[in-house]
Design a protein around this motif. Structure first.
Motif, PDB file in Angstrom:
ATOM      1  N   SER A 172      56.873 115.107 -36.482  1.00 44.02           N
ATOM      2  CA  SER A 172      55.719 114.371 -36.998  1.00 44.02           C
ATOM      3  C   SER A 172      56.046 112.891 -37.181  1.00 44.02           C
ATOM      4  CB  SER A 172      55.222 114.998 -38.296  1.00 44.02           C
ATOM      5  OG  SER A 172      56.210 114.910 -39.287  1.00 44.02           O
ATOM      6  N   SER A 226      54.156 109.986 -35.069  1.00 46.74           N
ATOM      7  CA  SER A 226      53.484 108.869 -35.742  1.00 46.74           C
ATOM      8  C   SER A 226      54.103 107.541 -35.336  1.00 46.74           C
ATOM      9  CB  SER A 226      53.530 109.047 -37.256  1.00 46.74           C
ATOM     10  OG  SER A 226      54.862 109.062 -37.710  1.00 46.74           O
ATOM     11  N   TYR A 265      52.576 106.700 -32.051  1.00 43.51           N
ATOM     12  CA  TYR A 265      51.221 106.210 -32.277  1.00 43.51           C
ATOM     13  C   TYR A 265      51.252 104.767 -32.769  1.00 43.51           C
ATOM     14  CZ  TYR A 265      46.659 105.545 -34.336  1.00 43.51           C
ATOM     15  OH  TYR A 265      45.438 105.030 -34.680  1.00 43.51           O
ATOM     16  N   PHE A 266      52.130 104.481 -33.697  1.00 47.63           N
ATOM     17  CA  PHE A 266      52.233 103.129 -34.236  1.00 47.63           C
ATOM     18  C   PHE A 266      52.685 102.142 -33.167  1.00 47.63           C
ATOM     19  CE2 PHE A 266      54.703  99.787 -36.406  1.00 47.63           C
ATOM     20  CZ  PHE A 266      53.691  99.253 -37.182  1.00 47.63           C
TER      21      PHE A 266
END
Length: 148
Positions: free
Chosen positions: A127, A131, A134-135
């Motif tokens: 996770s 993330s 994604y960032f």
């Protein structure tokens, strides 16, 4: 890999160090992965040894290519997902339950007693790395809506 600050550098380094640690564990303790592959029935026993060697190799290569900026975090996320899927299948099949049939100190006892904590830790790392991806890639390219 380009970082956007000290916290971003710390999280990126953490994810890549976890990938490196899982790679080293896969090479040193390949019999753990081989046992999981053969007991879950994903692959035939004949191919379990070579696949148990290939899984950490793929993770190590993907972590190195991400570190040097050749690829993004997608290969690392995919390699973590393969490890999590293997652990999740073993948990789903109930291999982590202590039925008293494994001798203390045996390979089966060592592998199956640590399935659930490894699954949770790798799920958290997955996770964090998802993330982080994604960032890095998707959050910067949002379309700006005009204000009227």
């Amino acid at each position: 890999m380009k970082t956007k600050g000290y916290f971003h550098l710390f999280v990126t380094s953490f994810v890549l160090l976890c990938a490196a640690a899982l790679t080293v564990k896969g090479f040193v303790l390949s019999e753990h992965t081989r046992l999981l592959l053969s007991d879950t029935g994903i692959v035939p026993v004949m191919y379990a040894e070579s696949i148990a060697f290939a899984l950490p190799l793929v993770l190590g290569i993907s972590a190195l290519t991400t570190y040097f900026g050749i690829t993004t975090l997608i290969p690392v996320i995919a390699a973590f997902s393969i490890h999590i899927a293997l652990l999740g299948l073993a948990l789903y099949q109930g291999l982590h339950f202590d039925c008293g049939c494994y001798l203390p100190g045996s390979l089966q006892s060592e592998v199956y007693n640590t399935l659930q904590p490894q699954f949770i830790i790798l799920l958290l790392i997955l996770s964090v790395s998802a993330s982080l991806y994604y960032f890095n890639n998707l959050a910067n390219h949002r379309a700006m809506t005009p204000t009227v």
